[in-house]
Write an enzyme that holds these catalytic residues in place. Structure first.
Site, PDB file in Angstrom:
ATOM      1  N   LYS A  89      32.196  20.727 -43.671  1.00 40.85           N
ATOM      2  CA  LYS A  89      32.777  21.245 -42.416  1.00 40.85           C
ATOM      3  C   LYS A  89      34.269  20.984 -42.430  1.00 40.85           C
ATOM      4  O   LYS A  89      34.720  19.868 -42.714  1.00 40.85           O
ATOM      5  CB  LYS A  89      32.141  20.513 -41.217  1.00 40.85           C
ATOM      6  CG  LYS A  89      32.640  21.036 -39.885  1.00 40.85           C
ATOM      7  CD  LYS A  89      31.907  22.287 -39.453  1.00 40.85           C
ATOM      8  CE  LYS A  89      32.575  23.055 -38.333  1.00 40.85           C
ATOM      9  NZ  LYS A  89      33.562  24.063 -38.817  1.00 40.85           N
ATOM     10  N   GLN A 110      39.431  14.923 -43.719  1.00 43.38           N
ATOM     11  CA  GLN A 110      38.354  15.513 -42.911  1.00 43.38           C
ATOM     12  C   GLN A 110      37.041  14.733 -43.061  1.00 43.38           C
ATOM     13  O   GLN A 110      36.271  14.623 -42.097  1.00 43.38           O
ATOM     14  CB  GLN A 110      38.145  16.973 -43.344  1.00 43.38           C
ATOM     15  CG  GLN A 110      37.380  17.826 -42.329  1.00 43.38           C
ATOM     16  CD  GLN A 110      38.260  18.354 -41.205  1.00 43.38           C
ATOM     17  OE1 GLN A 110      39.379  18.777 -41.454  1.00 43.38           O
ATOM     18  NE2 GLN A 110      37.753  18.353 -39.983  1.00 43.38           N
ATOM     19  N   LYS A 113      37.343  11.824 -40.593  1.00 44.92           N
ATOM     20  CA  LYS A 113      37.422  12.349 -39.234  1.00 44.92           C
ATOM     21  C   LYS A 113      36.029  12.778 -38.772  1.00 44.92           C
ATOM     22  O   LYS A 113      35.574  12.414 -37.688  1.00 44.92           O
ATOM     23  CB  LYS A 113      38.371  13.555 -39.220  1.00 44.92           C
ATOM     24  CG  LYS A 113      38.546  14.198 -37.868  1.00 44.92           C
ATOM     25  CD  LYS A 113      39.174  15.597 -37.959  1.00 44.92           C
ATOM     26  CE  LYS A 113      40.473  15.603 -38.718  1.00 44.92           C
ATOM     27  NZ  LYS A 113      41.228  16.871 -38.510  1.00 44.92           N
ATOM     28  N   LYS A 125      37.779  21.555 -46.732  1.00 44.12           N
ATOM     29  CA  LYS A 125      38.954  22.307 -46.263  1.00 44.12           C
ATOM     30  C   LYS A 125      39.137  23.485 -47.198  1.00 44.12           C
ATOM     31  O   LYS A 125      38.723  23.432 -48.356  1.00 44.12           O
ATOM     32  CB  LYS A 125      40.217  21.424 -46.315  1.00 44.12           C
ATOM     33  CG  LYS A 125      41.304  21.885 -45.383  1.00 44.12           C
ATOM     34  CD  LYS A 125      41.052  21.384 -43.968  1.00 44.12           C
ATOM     35  CE  LYS A 125      41.971  22.017 -42.953  1.00 44.12           C
ATOM     36  NZ  LYS A 125      41.840  21.324 -41.645  1.00 44.12           N
ATOM     37  N   GLY A 164      39.061  27.309 -38.074  1.00 44.86           N
ATOM     38  CA  GLY A 164      40.492  27.604 -38.150  1.00 44.86           C
ATOM     39  C   GLY A 164      41.344  26.387 -38.486  1.00 44.86           C
ATOM     40  O   GLY A 164      40.880  25.252 -38.496  1.00 44.86           O
ATOM     41  N   ASP A 165      42.588  26.658 -38.787  1.00 45.91           N
ATOM     42  CA  ASP A 165      43.630  25.645 -38.980  1.00 45.91           C
ATOM     43  C   ASP A 165      44.936  26.443 -38.884  1.00 45.91           C
ATOM     44  O   ASP A 165      44.952  27.534 -38.294  1.00 45.91           O
ATOM     45  CB  ASP A 165      43.470  24.937 -40.338  1.00 45.91           C
ATOM     46  CG  ASP A 165      44.326  23.667 -40.446  1.00 45.91           C
ATOM     47  OD1 ASP A 165      43.898  22.619 -39.940  1.00 45.91           O
ATOM     48  OD2 ASP A 165      45.435  23.722 -41.025  1.00 45.91           O
ATOM     49  N   SER A 382      33.458  22.035 -32.755  1.00 42.51           N
ATOM     50  CA  SER A 382      32.887  22.973 -33.724  1.00 42.51           C
ATOM     51  C   SER A 382      31.419  22.644 -33.961  1.00 42.51           C
ATOM     52  O   SER A 382      30.566  23.533 -34.070  1.00 42.51           O
ATOM     53  CB  SER A 382      33.626  22.886 -35.063  1.00 42.51           C
ATOM     54  OG  SER A 382      34.813  23.645 -35.030  1.00 42.51           O
TER      55      SER A 382
HETATM   56  P1  NDP Z   1      48.787  27.159 -35.583  1.00 40.56           P
HETATM   57  O1  NDP Z   1      48.957  28.025 -36.756  1.00 40.56           O
HETATM   58  O2  NDP Z   1      48.103  27.691 -34.369  1.00 40.56           O
HETATM   59  O3  NDP Z   1      50.174  26.528 -35.130  1.00 40.56           O
HETATM   60  C1  NDP Z   1      50.945  25.788 -36.000  1.00 40.56           C
HETATM   61  C2  NDP Z   1      52.270  25.486 -35.319  1.00 40.56           C
HETATM   62  O4  NDP Z   1      53.000  24.566 -36.106  1.00 40.56           O
HETATM   63  C3  NDP Z   1      53.138  26.702 -35.173  1.00 40.56           C
HETATM   64  O5  NDP Z   1      53.933  26.574 -34.032  1.00 40.56           O
HETATM   65  C4  NDP Z   1      53.999  26.654 -36.432  1.00 40.56           C
HETATM   66  O6  NDP Z   1      55.231  27.336 -36.326  1.00 40.56           O
HETATM   67  C5  NDP Z   1      54.206  25.175 -36.562  1.00 40.56           C
HETATM   68  N1  NDP Z   1      54.407  24.849 -37.976  1.00 40.56           N
HETATM   69  C6  NDP Z   1      53.558  25.066 -39.003  1.00 40.56           C
HETATM   70  N2  NDP Z   1      54.083  24.684 -40.168  1.00 40.56           N
HETATM   71  C7  NDP Z   1      55.311  24.215 -39.854  1.00 40.56           C
HETATM   72  C8  NDP Z   1      56.345  23.669 -40.616  1.00 40.56           C
HETATM   73  N3  NDP Z   1      56.230  23.521 -41.949  1.00 40.56           N
HETATM   74  N4  NDP Z   1      57.487  23.283 -39.950  1.00 40.56           N
HETATM   75  C9  NDP Z   1      57.591  23.426 -38.609  1.00 40.56           C
HETATM   76  N5  NDP Z   1      56.634  23.946 -37.850  1.00 40.56           N
HETATM   77  C10 NDP Z   1      55.510  24.326 -38.446  1.00 40.56           C
HETATM   78  O7  NDP Z   1      47.975  25.873 -36.129  1.00 40.56           O
HETATM   79  P2  NDP Z   1      47.182  24.760 -35.311  1.00 40.56           P
HETATM   80  O8  NDP Z   1      47.811  24.536 -33.999  1.00 40.56           O
HETATM   81  O9  NDP Z   1      45.755  25.097 -35.387  1.00 40.56           O
HETATM   82  O10 NDP Z   1      47.412  23.484 -36.243  1.00 40.56           O
HETATM   83  C11 NDP Z   1      48.483  22.566 -36.045  1.00 40.56           C
HETATM   84  C12 NDP Z   1      48.151  21.255 -36.725  1.00 40.56           C
HETATM   85  O11 NDP Z   1      46.937  20.723 -36.163  1.00 40.56           O
HETATM   86  C13 NDP Z   1      47.889  21.322 -38.233  1.00 40.56           C
HETATM   87  O12 NDP Z   1      48.327  20.125 -38.836  1.00 40.56           O
HETATM   88  C14 NDP Z   1      46.356  21.395 -38.310  1.00 40.56           C
HETATM   89  O13 NDP Z   1      45.893  20.938 -39.560  1.00 40.56           O
HETATM   90  C15 NDP Z   1      45.990  20.441 -37.186  1.00 40.56           C
HETATM   91  N6  NDP Z   1      44.644  20.582 -36.624  1.00 40.56           N
HETATM   92  C16 NDP Z   1      44.188  21.768 -36.135  1.00 40.56           C
HETATM   93  C17 NDP Z   1      42.944  21.850 -35.564  1.00 40.56           C
HETATM   94  C18 NDP Z   1      42.436  23.099 -34.931  1.00 40.56           C
HETATM   95  O14 NDP Z   1      41.348  23.061 -34.347  1.00 40.56           O
HETATM   96  N7  NDP Z   1      43.142  24.210 -34.996  1.00 40.56           N
HETATM   97  C19 NDP Z   1      42.043  20.680 -35.522  1.00 40.56           C
HETATM   98  C20 NDP Z   1      42.652  19.455 -35.996  1.00 40.56           C
HETATM   99  C21 NDP Z   1      43.900  19.433 -36.543  1.00 40.56           C
HETATM  100  P3  NDP Z   1      55.371  28.807 -36.983  1.00 40.56           P
HETATM  101  O15 NDP Z   1      54.440  29.672 -36.197  1.00 40.56           O
HETATM  102  O16 NDP Z   1      56.804  29.146 -36.812  1.00 40.56           O
HETATM  103  O17 NDP Z   1      54.960  28.652 -38.418  1.00 40.56           O
HETATM  104  O1  2IT Z   2      41.653  19.712 -39.141  1.00 40.38           O
HETATM  105  C1  2IT Z   2      40.645  20.026 -38.465  1.00 40.38           C
HETATM  106  O2  2IT Z   2      39.871  19.175 -38.012  1.00 40.38           O
HETATM  107  C2  2IT Z   2      40.420  21.444 -38.191  1.00 40.38           C
HETATM  108  N1  2IT Z   2      41.237  22.273 -38.593  1.00 40.38           N
HETATM  109  C3  2IT Z   2      39.197  21.892 -37.448  1.00 40.38           C
HETATM  110  C4  2IT Z   2      38.004  21.924 -38.368  1.00 40.38           C
HETATM  111  C5  2IT Z   2      36.738  22.497 -37.788  1.00 40.38           C
HETATM  112  O3  2IT Z   2      35.822  22.667 -38.594  1.00 40.38           O
HETATM  113  O4  2IT Z   2      36.650  22.773 -36.591  1.00 40.38           O
END
Ligand code: NDP
Ligand code: 2IT
Length: 450
Positions: A89, A110, A113, A125, A164-165, A382
């Site tokens: 996952k 992961q 976590k 991942k 997603g991520d 999830s």
């Molecule tokens: P999104 O793609 O929705 O958003 C990512 C955001 O971070 C955007 O604003 C993006 O800007 C910015 N960003 C990405 N890369 C960079 C960079 N190199 N420098 C500066 N800004 C950056 O992703 P998420 O919100 O889903 O994910 C954000 C973080 O959270 C990641 O680390 C992900 O692994 C983690 N995460 C996500 C989960 C989820 O359920 N989605 C769960 C747990 C952790 P821009 O659009 O300009 O690239």
């Molecule tokens: O980093 C994370 O925990 C995620 N991107 C979400 C993973 C998931 O399977 O919901």
């Protein structure tokens, strides 16, 4: 410590070009010594050597045709890291920086976590170096279909369940799911983060951001404090950041910043959630657009940040929520936050703080919620989506949100109690790592060498 160091050295020599993977290994293994000293069974069973090596890595070519009729080629991956506790996952990341080292760091984190959630999910991942930015909807759809044309062979509702991520949200999950269904004829819970119209869980979209704030609330409460009235700095402007901002407002805190890869917004009167959603969820525009919608907000382009620094961390705050990406907060940033009076850091992104920054927070007595604990609400929800799909049920938003809240409280308690058990009260990095590791390692021993 010799055992830990020998495994770290071995991996650095074997995979010399994967610095973030080394960092994740160091971050986890570097806290396990007290457990390893107490329990010789882990060394006797070569658990560190086994747990750091993915069970399976799938790497494949993704070819698709862009709107101009040109053929494009990308690389796709799925790292199926560990299945001791349940089906693989973890999310999929679409970003030009994606390579195997990044996905191994994310997959490794992961594992622990997912263990911390207390739910039956293994760690994985995946993703691609595809860049969704500037692509049309149809291009994104064709890419997702091409990606799934290979991935579908390796996943399944009880085998491996991606989500997603970065760069993969509801739109991408919809296209991936459509193609999976076309290829397999199965309408099952093979992906999470689906639209609630076709099996997605209510509150999954909000879950990671909400969970990060619930975790901060748990930390604050343990210190006899609360988030109410606190000024908060949030980085990122994607899925996690948006719903972190949303929950902070709901709890009476004041989020004053967001950022993307091109710049940052400082909105001293408080981030306007509707404007943020309009810019990022509807228009998919850069943050400079937010300043057009909210003229009292200040936009600073990243080109004006001081060299080697992320300017967002110099905005004075009581609590900080890094929600963008790995290594976005370094030691200098940590020192700035501490000297400006920041008392709480809850990590929404994966490994957003460098290791020396994390140590600086812990040494300064800042309430520090490490990513694998603080952002586990996304993957936990999830799993709630998987449970609803498997039982063909649909739960209300409140049912899911209440379970999320409880899971975050349980994770905080497990990390807090484990830190105390091993003589470092308040060190939630150590507590989360040991609590997460112990369950996976014990399950691996019970399941034998296979
Ligand atoms: P999104 O793609 O929705 O958003 C990512 C955001 O971070 C955007 O604003 C993006 O800007 C910015 N960003 C990405 N890369 C960079 C960079 N190199 N420098 C500066 N800004 C950056 O992703 P998420 O919100 O889903 O994910 C954000 C973080 O959270 C990641 O680390 C992900 O692994 C983690 N995460 C996500 C989960 C989820 O359920 N989605 C769960 C747990 C952790 P821009 O659009 O300009 O690239
Ligand atoms: O980093 C994370 O925990 C995620 N991107 C979400 C993973 C998931 O399977 O919901």
């Amino acid at each position: 410590m010799e055992y830990v160091q020998s495994v770290v050295d071995f991996l650095k020599n074997k995979y010399p070009s994967d610095p973030v993977f080394h960092q994740a290994i160091q971050e986890v293994l570097g806290t396990l010594q007290p457990l390893l000293a107490r329990e010789p069974k882990y060394a006797a069973n070569k658990i560190l050597e086994r747990i750091t090596e993915p069970e399976r890595i799938i790497s494949f070519r993704v070819e698709w045709v862009d709107d101009k009729g040109e053929i494009q080629v990308n690389r796709g991956y799925r790292v199926q890291y560990n299945s001791a506790l349940g089906p693989y996952k973890g999310g999929l990341r679409f970003h030009p920086s994606v390579n195997l080292g990044i996905l191994k760091f994310l997959g490794f984190e992961q594992i622990f976590k997912n263990s911390l959630t207390g739910l039956a999910i293994g760690g994985a991942k995946g993703g691609s170096d595809f860049d969704p930015k500037g692509k049309s909807d149809k291009e994104v759809m064709r890419f997702c279909q091409a990606f799934m044309n290979e991935l579908y062979r390796h996943i399944g509702a009880t085998i491996d369940v991606p989500a997603g991520d970065i760069g993969v949200g509801g739109r991408e999950i919809g296209y991936l799911y459509g193609q999976y269904k076309k290829l397999t004829r199965l309408f099952d819970g093979v992906l999470t983060g689906k639209n609630p119209l076709f099996g997605g869980s209510l509150a999954r979209k909000e879950a990671t951001g909400f969970g990060v704030v619930y975790f901060a609330q748990n930390m604050m409460q343990s210190a006899g404090n609360s988030l109410e009235g606190k000024t908060c700095v949030v980085s990122g402007a994607g899925n996690v950041a948006i719903y972190c901002v949303d929950k902070l407002h709901q709890l009476g805190a004041k989020p004053v910043t967001v950022s993307d890869s091109r710049g940052m917004i400082h909105h001293a009167s408080g981030i306007n959630l509707e404007a943020l959603q309009q810019v990022k969820e509807v228009e998919r525009a850069p943050l400079s657009r937010y300043a057009e919608l909210c003229p009292d907000a200040k936009y600073t382009p990243a080109s004006e940040y001081p060299a080697g620094r992320n300017a967002i961390w110099s905005v004075p705050c009581d609590a900080a929520f890094p929600c963008a990406t790995q290594n976005e907060l370094n030691l200098e940033d940590a020192k700035t936050l501490i000297s400006n009076g920041c008392r709480c850091v809850s990590e929404g992104a994966n490994m957003p703080a460098t290791l020396d920054a994390a140590h600086a927070f812990i040494e300064a007595g800042v309430l520090y919620g490490p990513a694998k604990a603080a952002n586990a609400g996304g993957v936990a929800t999830s799993q709630l989506e998987m449970a609803q799909n498997a039982s063909m049920q649909k739960w209300t938003f409140a049912t899911v949100d209440n379970q999320l809240k409880q899971i975050m409280a349980n994770i905080h308690k497990a990390a807090d109690e484990t830190a105390k058990e091993f003589g470092q009260p308040g060190n939630l990095l150590m507590g989360a790592n040991i609590a997460g590791f112990r369950k996976v390692a014990d399950a691996m021993i019970e399941q034998g060498v296979c």
